[in-house]
Design an enzyme around this catalytic site. Structure first.
Site, PDB file in Angstrom:
ATOM      1  N   HIS A  99       0.965  -1.209   0.110  1.00 19.05           N
ATOM      2  CA  HIS A  99      -0.008  -0.145   0.100  1.00 19.05           C
ATOM      3  C   HIS A  99       1.017   1.039  -0.041  1.00 19.05           C
ATOM      4  O   HIS A  99       1.866   1.087   0.557  1.00 19.05           O
ATOM      5  CB  HIS A  99      -0.998   0.110   1.149  1.00 19.05           C
ATOM      6  CG  HIS A  99      -0.317  -0.136   2.364  1.00 19.05           C
ATOM      7  ND1 HIS A  99      -0.030  -1.553   3.011  1.00 19.05           N
ATOM      8  CD2 HIS A  99       0.058   0.477   3.500  1.00 19.05           C
ATOM      9  CE1 HIS A  99       0.551  -1.528   4.035  1.00 19.05           C
ATOM     10  NE2 HIS A  99       0.604  -0.014   4.456  1.00 19.05           N
ATOM     11  N   HIS A 101       0.991   5.058   1.185  1.00 17.29           N
ATOM     12  CA  HIS A 101       0.415   6.136   2.291  1.00 17.29           C
ATOM     13  C   HIS A 101       0.620   7.349   1.669  1.00 17.29           C
ATOM     14  O   HIS A 101       1.509   7.845   0.811  1.00 17.29           O
ATOM     15  CB  HIS A 101       1.040   6.240   3.459  1.00 17.29           C
ATOM     16  CG  HIS A 101       1.182   4.983   4.447  1.00 17.29           C
ATOM     17  ND1 HIS A 101       0.211   4.863   5.388  1.00 17.29           N
ATOM     18  CD2 HIS A 101       1.918   4.045   4.079  1.00 17.29           C
ATOM     19  CE1 HIS A 101       0.428   3.717   5.991  1.00 17.29           C
ATOM     20  NE2 HIS A 101       1.222   3.288   5.416  1.00 17.29           N
TER      21      HIS A 101
HETATM   22  P1  AMP Z   1       1.538   0.029   7.452  1.00 17.63           P
HETATM   23  O1  AMP Z   1       1.785   0.249   8.876  1.00 17.63           O
HETATM   24  O2  AMP Z   1       2.421   1.009   6.391  1.00 17.63           O
HETATM   25  O3  AMP Z   1       1.500  -1.275   7.106  1.00 17.63           O
HETATM   26  O4  AMP Z   1       0.061   0.777   7.370  1.00 17.63           O
HETATM   27  C1  AMP Z   1      -1.017   0.083   7.289  1.00 17.63           C
HETATM   28  C2  AMP Z   1      -2.224   1.066   7.628  1.00 17.63           C
HETATM   29  O5  AMP Z   1      -3.369   0.494   7.597  1.00 17.63           O
HETATM   30  C3  AMP Z   1      -2.047   1.948   9.129  1.00 17.63           C
HETATM   31  O6  AMP Z   1      -1.777   3.170   8.860  1.00 17.63           O
HETATM   32  C4  AMP Z   1      -3.560   1.351   9.498  1.00 17.63           C
HETATM   33  O7  AMP Z   1      -3.985   2.491  10.107  1.00 17.63           O
HETATM   34  C5  AMP Z   1      -4.258   1.075   8.344  1.00 17.63           C
HETATM   35  N1  AMP Z   1      -5.392   0.191   8.540  1.00 17.63           N
HETATM   36  C6  AMP Z   1      -5.330  -0.924   9.082  1.00 17.63           C
HETATM   37  N2  AMP Z   1      -6.555  -1.370   9.133  1.00 17.63           N
HETATM   38  C7  AMP Z   1      -7.479  -0.391   8.183  1.00 17.63           C
HETATM   39  C8  AMP Z   1      -8.784  -0.584   7.793  1.00 17.63           C
HETATM   40  N3  AMP Z   1      -9.722  -1.443   8.240  1.00 17.63           N
HETATM   41  N4  AMP Z   1      -9.138   0.507   7.067  1.00 17.63           N
HETATM   42  C9  AMP Z   1      -8.448   1.552   6.950  1.00 17.63           C
HETATM   43  N5  AMP Z   1      -7.064   1.540   7.026  1.00 17.63           N
HETATM   44  C10 AMP Z   1      -6.590   0.422   7.955  1.00 17.63           C
END
Ligand code: AMP
Length: 113
Positions: A99, A101
């Site tokens: 993903h 950001h």
């Molecule tokens: P990372 O730490 O780079 O793997 O980012 C994962 C991101 O996914 C974090 O910023 C979380 O807040 C976000 N996240 C996890 N679950 C969800 C969800 N159900 N909907 C939206 N964002 C999410």
């Protein structure tokens, strides 16, 4: 690789605040925003992390980046936003579905934490 919470979002099994979707990607608001605007842009196919992407993913990766730019522009951010990919636990990755950001709406310092 196994399914993550993002697979459920792609399959509409759990809700998300979706801002863009096409055949190959989906973008939605992060549930725990780190900036006034915090969007995640993800491919619909499962790639665990950037390190797992291959040459065959070249067009998809470019598509994700250009869509990130487009989403930023559509949300009114053209001049100041940050794009981040956390690759691996040591870099803060918690969801193992690639993903991007997109963070905007506040000043960003450098180096990042
Ligand atoms: P990372 O730490 O780079 O793997 O980012 C994962 C991101 O996914 C974090 O910023 C979380 O807040 C976000 N996240 C996890 N679950 C969800 C969800 N159900 N909907 C939206 N964002 C999410």
């Amino acid at each position: 690789m196994s399914d993550t919470i993002f697979t459920k979002i792609i399959n509409k099994e759990i809700p998300a605040d979706i801002v863009f979707e096409d055949d190959s990607c989906i973008a939605f608001h992060d549930v725990n925003p780190q900036a006034p605007t915090h969007i995640l842009v993800i491919p619909k196919i499962q790639i665990a992390r950037l390190a797992e992407a291959g040459e065959e993913d070249q067009a998809l990766l470019g598509h994700l980046m250009l869509k990130t730019r487009e989403i930023a522009k559509n949300l009114g951010f053209e001049d100041a936003y940050r794009v981040v990919i956390n690759n691996g636990e040591g870099a803060g990755q918690t969801v193992f579905h690639l993903h991007i950001h997109l963070l905007a709406g506040r000043p960003f310092s450098w180096p990042p934490g």
